[in-house]
Enzyme design. Structure first.
Site, PDB file in Angstrom:
ATOM      1  N   TRP A 103       0.832  -1.213   0.000  1.00 52.23           N
ATOM      2  CA  TRP A 103       0.000   0.000   0.000  1.00 52.23           C
ATOM      3  C   TRP A 103       0.855   1.247   0.000  1.00 52.23           C
ATOM      4  O   TRP A 103       0.526   2.238  -0.655  1.00 52.23           O
ATOM      5  CB  TRP A 103      -0.993  -0.028   1.161  1.00 52.23           C
ATOM      6  CG  TRP A 103      -1.920  -1.198   1.039  1.00 52.23           C
ATOM      7  CD1 TRP A 103      -2.011  -2.261   1.885  1.00 52.23           C
ATOM      8  CD2 TRP A 103      -2.850  -1.466  -0.027  1.00 52.23           C
ATOM      9  NE1 TRP A 103      -2.942  -3.158   1.421  1.00 52.23           N
ATOM     10  CE2 TRP A 103      -3.476  -2.707   0.251  1.00 52.23           C
ATOM     11  CE3 TRP A 103      -3.215  -0.791  -1.190  1.00 52.23           C
ATOM     12  CZ2 TRP A 103      -4.444  -3.279  -0.585  1.00 52.23           C
ATOM     13  CZ3 TRP A 103      -4.176  -1.355  -2.027  1.00 52.23           C
ATOM     14  CH2 TRP A 103      -4.773  -2.567  -1.718  1.00 52.23           C
ATOM     15  N   ASP A 172      -1.918   6.517   6.667  1.00 53.09           N
ATOM     16  CA  ASP A 172      -2.931   5.633   6.088  1.00 53.09           C
ATOM     17  C   ASP A 172      -3.322   4.646   7.193  1.00 53.09           C
ATOM     18  O   ASP A 172      -2.568   3.734   7.516  1.00 53.09           O
ATOM     19  CB  ASP A 172      -2.344   4.900   4.871  1.00 53.09           C
ATOM     20  CG  ASP A 172      -3.310   3.851   4.302  1.00 53.09           C
ATOM     21  OD1 ASP A 172      -4.421   3.691   4.855  1.00 53.09           O
ATOM     22  OD2 ASP A 172      -2.948   3.199   3.296  1.00 53.09           O
ATOM     23  N   LYS A 196     -12.750  -2.107   6.957  1.00 54.57           N
ATOM     24  CA  LYS A 196     -12.171  -3.034   7.929  1.00 54.57           C
ATOM     25  C   LYS A 196     -12.787  -2.773   9.312  1.00 54.57           C
ATOM     26  O   LYS A 196     -13.434  -3.646   9.872  1.00 54.57           O
ATOM     27  CB  LYS A 196     -10.641  -2.907   8.014  1.00 54.57           C
ATOM     28  CG  LYS A 196      -9.906  -3.536   6.826  1.00 54.57           C
ATOM     29  CD  LYS A 196      -9.601  -2.533   5.791  1.00 54.57           C
ATOM     30  CE  LYS A 196      -8.482  -2.848   4.838  1.00 54.57           C
ATOM     31  NZ  LYS A 196      -8.691  -3.914   3.880  1.00 54.57           N
TER      32      LYS A 196
HETATM   33  C1  LIG Z   1      -3.497  -0.193   4.484  1.00 51.40           C
HETATM   34  C2  LIG Z   1      -4.337  -0.085   3.250  1.00 51.40           C
HETATM   35  N1  LIG Z   1      -4.252   1.020   2.496  1.00 51.40           N
HETATM   36  C3  LIG Z   1      -4.978   1.164   1.380  1.00 51.40           C
HETATM   37  C4  LIG Z   1      -5.841   0.178   0.959  1.00 51.40           C
HETATM   38  C5  LIG Z   1      -6.642   0.387  -0.296  1.00 51.40           C
HETATM   39  O1  LIG Z   1      -7.942   0.645   0.092  1.00 51.40           O
HETATM   40  P1  LIG Z   1      -9.143   0.820  -0.921  1.00 51.40           P
HETATM   41  O2  LIG Z   1      -9.417  -0.517  -1.496  1.00 51.40           O
HETATM   42  O3  LIG Z   1     -10.233   1.330  -0.022  1.00 51.40           O
HETATM   43  O4  LIG Z   1      -8.750   1.806  -1.935  1.00 51.40           O
HETATM   44  C6  LIG Z   1      -5.990  -0.972   1.713  1.00 51.40           C
HETATM   45  C7  LIG Z   1      -6.900  -2.051   1.291  1.00 51.40           C
HETATM   46  O5  LIG Z   1      -6.961  -3.121   1.836  1.00 51.40           O
HETATM   47  C8  LIG Z   1      -5.214  -1.106   2.884  1.00 51.40           C
HETATM   48  O6  LIG Z   1      -5.304  -2.208   3.641  1.00 51.40           O
END
Ligand SMILES: Cc1ncc(COP(=O)(O)O)c(C=O)c1O
Length: 367
Positions: A103, A172, A196
């Site tokens: 991520w 994040d 989550k």
């Molecule tokens: C830590 C983290 N950041 C970003 C994301 C991406 O999220 P989204 O699918 O809501 O764009 C996720 C998805 O699991 C994540 O776990």
């Protein structure tokens, strides 16, 4: 199936049954107004009460300072990878990024589309078994902010302390928001997809400091043609997250999730439960070398526990047997392999205990 399975999915993830039942009730006729939850105007007084309630609960639960703003947007955390850089950095400005996995890597890639994203820490190899200590983070000189991923959903690592920096932090928190106390005031901006710990997918919570709002105003003047309306934090603040039609269902669900969290005793109380749940699984993983935990001990996540089995051939057997025992969602992410148990706030202790006793029996039978 007549009963609900034990759900260890990484997200969208298990929600408390009582929250699902509240949602179910609101669908045909919300609050006896004669209109279903998904059928009423986002400009109505009823929806206004919902969004204000959701924001106010989030403020109280996370102890968000009064001069910070809360937005409930769409586009997921993936859009925030770009939107943070677009609003907080001018075209020639640099954001510093701690790269702790998939991520963070994506956040860097998106930020580089509109400004400069510089990685100030990445592990020696690509195994992402840990997060850095503060003194390992490289120079952030000249950067506008320091971005980090609080919990690495895929690798099962987590910052157990807020990184220290002179710069505003951008966090994040998609996979650990509201699971443990956060020092919000140390952050310039926090974002988190809801799916989550905060409800269903389709809502993204963004918490902005006065600094972040000011940056958004300044950078709006630096970007050619100004910031696109849908990607402009200041505009979203002025429009109370309703420049366009928001995810009304998701925001109601988020409000109900937060009310549920209040009933659990709030963030500190859930943190204690989360520590206990994680400990029960880590104790098994540490109990013998049948198992191979992925994360280094001091970087272990309380939300996503990742591991392998020494005899890798047994992993598919584990998954098959787990599935047959109503233990679902335990397959590791494809980039890491192995196994993963996601045990967010709403994952009950009974599910953790069911997994632990299955693991014990699996080890006895196959060890
Ligand atoms: C830590 C983290 N950041 C970003 C994301 C991406 O999220 P989204 O699918 O809501 O764009 C996720 C998805 O699991 C994540 O776990």
């Amino acid at each position: 199936m007549s009963t609900r399975a034990h759900n260890f999915s990484a997200g969208p993830a298990v929600l408390p049954l009582e929250v699902i039942e509240e949602l179910q009730q609101a669908l045909p006729n919300y609050n006896n107004i004669g209109l279903g939850l998904m059928e009423m105007s986002h400009r109505s007084k009823d929806f206004d009460d919902i969004i204000e309630s959701a924001k106010s609960r989030l403020r109280t639960l996370l102890q968000i300072p009064d001069d910070y703003e809360v937005l409930l947007l769409q586009g997921g955390a993936s859009l925030q990878f770009y939107m943070t850089a677009l609003n907080l950095l001018g075209p020639d400005d640099t954001g510093a990024y701690i790269n702790t996995g998939t991520w963070s890597t994506k956040a860097i890639k998106e930020a580089n589309r509109c400004s400069i994203a510089k990685s100030v820490w990445a592990p020696e190899n690509d195994s992402f078994t840990r997060v850095p200590q503060t003194d390992e983070i490289g120079s952030t000189e000249g950067a506008t902010y320091l971005h980090y991923t609080s919990n690495n959903t895929i690798y099962g690592t987590q910052f157990q302390r807020t990184p220290t920096s002179d710069l505003p932090l951008i966090g994040d928190f998609s996979s650990d928001i509201a699971s443990a106390p956060i020092d919000v005031a140390k952050h310039g901006l926090i974002y988190a997809g809801a799916q989550k710990n905060l409800g269903p997918s389709g809502v993204t919570a963004v918490i902005l400091s006065p600094w972040a709002i000011e940056r958004s105003i300044t950078v709006n003047g630096l970007r050619k043609g100004g910031l696109p309306s849908m990607l402009n934090y200041k505009l979203m603040v002025d429009k109370n997250s309703m420049f366009n039609t928001p995810n009304t269902f998701g925001i109601f669900a988020l409000d109900r999730m937060l009310a549920w969290l209040e009933r659990q005793g709030g963030v500190s109380a859930i943190y204690t439960q989360n520590q206990e749940k994680a400990k029960r699984i880590y104790d098994i993983l540490d109990g013998s070398d049948f198992w191979k935990p992925h994360a280094d001990t001091d970087s272990r996540s309380l939300m996503n526990i990742t591991w392998k089995i020494h005899n890798a051939e047994l992993e598919s057997v584990f998954l098959q047997e787990a599935n047959a025992n109503d233990l679902k969602g335990l397959k590791g992410h494809r980039s890491v392999g192995g196994l993963r148990a996601s045990i967010y706030n709403a994952c009950p202790l009974e599910s953790v205990d069911a997994l632990v006793s299955f693991m014990k029996s699996f080890e006895e039978r196959h060890g």
